[in-house]
Design a protein around this motif. Sequence first.
Motif, mmCIF file in Angstrom:
data_model
loop_
_atom_site.group_PDB
_atom_site.id
_atom_site.type_symbol
_atom_site.label_atom_id
_atom_site.label_comp_id
_atom_site.label_asym_id
_atom_site.label_seq_id
_atom_site.Cartn_x
_atom_site.Cartn_y
_atom_site.Cartn_z
ATOM 1 N N PRO A 2 -13.603 8.366 -10.435
ATOM 2 C CA PRO A 2 -13.377 7.148 -11.217
ATOM 3 C C PRO A 2 -12.641 7.437 -12.520
ATOM 4 O O PRO A 2 -12.849 8.458 -13.169
ATOM 5 N N GLY A 3 -11.757 6.526 -12.866
ATOM 6 C CA GLY A 3 -10.976 6.677 -14.095
ATOM 7 C C GLY A 3 -9.611 7.289 -13.874
ATOM 8 O O GLY A 3 -8.817 7.360 -14.813
ATOM 9 N N THR A 4 -9.307 7.723 -12.658
ATOM 10 C CA THR A 4 -8.007 8.316 -12.383
ATOM 11 C C THR A 4 -7.079 7.280 -11.753
ATOM 12 O O THR A 4 -7.514 6.237 -11.257
ATOM 13 N N PHE A 5 -5.809 7.579 -11.780
ATOM 14 C CA PHE A 5 -4.832 6.691 -11.164
ATOM 15 C C PHE A 5 -5.070 6.577 -9.669
ATOM 16 O O PHE A 5 -4.958 5.496 -9.094
ATOM 17 N N GLU A 6 -5.395 7.684 -9.043
ATOM 18 C CA GLU A 6 -5.622 7.687 -7.599
ATOM 19 C C GLU A 6 -6.790 6.780 -7.213
ATOM 20 O O GLU A 6 -6.737 6.067 -6.223
ATOM 21 N N TYR A 7 -7.845 6.815 -8.011
ATOM 22 C CA TYR A 7 -8.999 5.957 -7.756
ATOM 23 C C TYR A 7 -8.606 4.485 -7.900
ATOM 24 O O TYR A 7 -8.972 3.654 -7.059
ATOM 25 N N CYS A 10 -6.463 3.374 -4.881
ATOM 26 C CA CYS A 10 -7.284 3.132 -3.692
ATOM 27 C C CYS A 10 -8.057 1.831 -3.809
ATOM 28 O O CYS A 10 -8.140 1.060 -2.851
ATOM 29 N N TYR A 11 -8.601 1.565 -4.979
ATOM 30 C CA TYR A 11 -9.359 0.335 -5.180
ATOM 31 C C TYR A 11 -8.474 -0.892 -5.018
ATOM 32 O O TYR A 11 -8.846 -1.850 -4.343
ATOM 33 N N ILE A 12 -7.299 -0.863 -5.612
ATOM 34 C CA ILE A 12 -6.393 -2.015 -5.539
ATOM 35 C C ILE A 12 -5.929 -2.260 -4.114
ATOM 36 O O ILE A 12 -5.935 -3.390 -3.633
ATOM 37 N N VAL A 13 -5.520 -1.208 -3.418
ATOM 38 C CA VAL A 13 -5.015 -1.370 -2.051
ATOM 39 C C VAL A 13 -6.116 -1.874 -1.122
ATOM 40 O O VAL A 13 -5.879 -2.744 -0.287
ATOM 41 N N GLU A 14 -7.322 -1.355 -1.263
ATOM 42 C CA GLU A 14 -8.392 -1.726 -0.341
ATOM 43 C C GLU A 14 -9.086 -3.038 -0.687
ATOM 44 O O GLU A 14 -9.606 -3.703 0.200
ATOM 45 N N ASN A 15 -9.094 -3.423 -1.962
ATOM 46 C CA ASN A 15 -9.879 -4.593 -2.361
ATOM 47 C C ASN A 15 -9.070 -5.771 -2.878
ATOM 48 O O ASN A 15 -9.565 -6.892 -2.846
ATOM 49 N N LYS A 16 -7.885 -5.550 -3.357
ATOM 50 C CA LYS A 16 -7.129 -6.628 -3.998
ATOM 51 C C LYS A 16 -5.907 -7.089 -3.209
ATOM 52 O O LYS A 16 -5.439 -8.196 -3.412
ATOM 53 N N LEU A 47 1.510 6.491 -4.058
ATOM 54 C CA LEU A 47 1.156 7.706 -4.779
ATOM 55 C C LEU A 47 2.364 8.628 -4.917
ATOM 56 O O LEU A 47 2.578 9.230 -5.969
ATOM 57 N N GLY A 48 3.169 8.711 -3.875
ATOM 58 C CA GLY A 48 4.388 9.513 -3.954
ATOM 59 C C GLY A 48 5.347 8.986 -5.005
ATOM 60 O O GLY A 48 5.898 9.747 -5.805
ATOM 61 N N TYR A 49 5.548 7.672 -5.033
ATOM 62 C CA TYR A 49 6.415 7.070 -6.053
ATOM 63 C C TYR A 49 5.860 7.305 -7.456
ATOM 64 O O TYR A 49 6.605 7.563 -8.394
ATOM 65 N N ALA A 50 4.552 7.222 -7.608
ATOM 66 C CA ALA A 50 3.939 7.436 -8.918
ATOM 67 C C ALA A 50 4.134 8.869 -9.417
ATOM 68 O O ALA A 50 4.211 9.109 -10.610
ATOM 69 N N HIS A 51 4.234 9.813 -8.488
ATOM 70 C CA HIS A 51 4.436 11.208 -8.853
ATOM 71 C C HIS A 51 5.908 11.613 -8.855
ATOM 72 O O HIS A 51 6.218 12.792 -8.962
#
Length: 56
Positions: A2-7, A10-16, A47-51
Motif C-alpha cells: 500500500p502507498g505505491t504506484f503499483e498498488y 491495481c486498485y484502480i484497474v480492478e475496482n474503478k 505499468l510499462g508506460y509509467a516506467h
Amino acid sequence: MPGTFEYALCYIVENKLDLTGFDAWYNNDKTGAAAYPPSVMLKIILLGYAHGLISS
C-alpha cells in the motif's frame, strides 16, 4: 505494498474501471492457449508506460 504506484494502479484497474467491453474478446475456447484477463494486460501496459517503456 500500500502507498505505491503499483498498488494504486491495481486498485484502480480492478475496482474503478469498467472492463466489461473486453469480456467478449477474453474467451479463447476454440483454439490456442488460454487468454490472459484484460485487466492483467491493462496493468502491464500502464505499468510499462509509467516506467518509460513505450514499446508494446
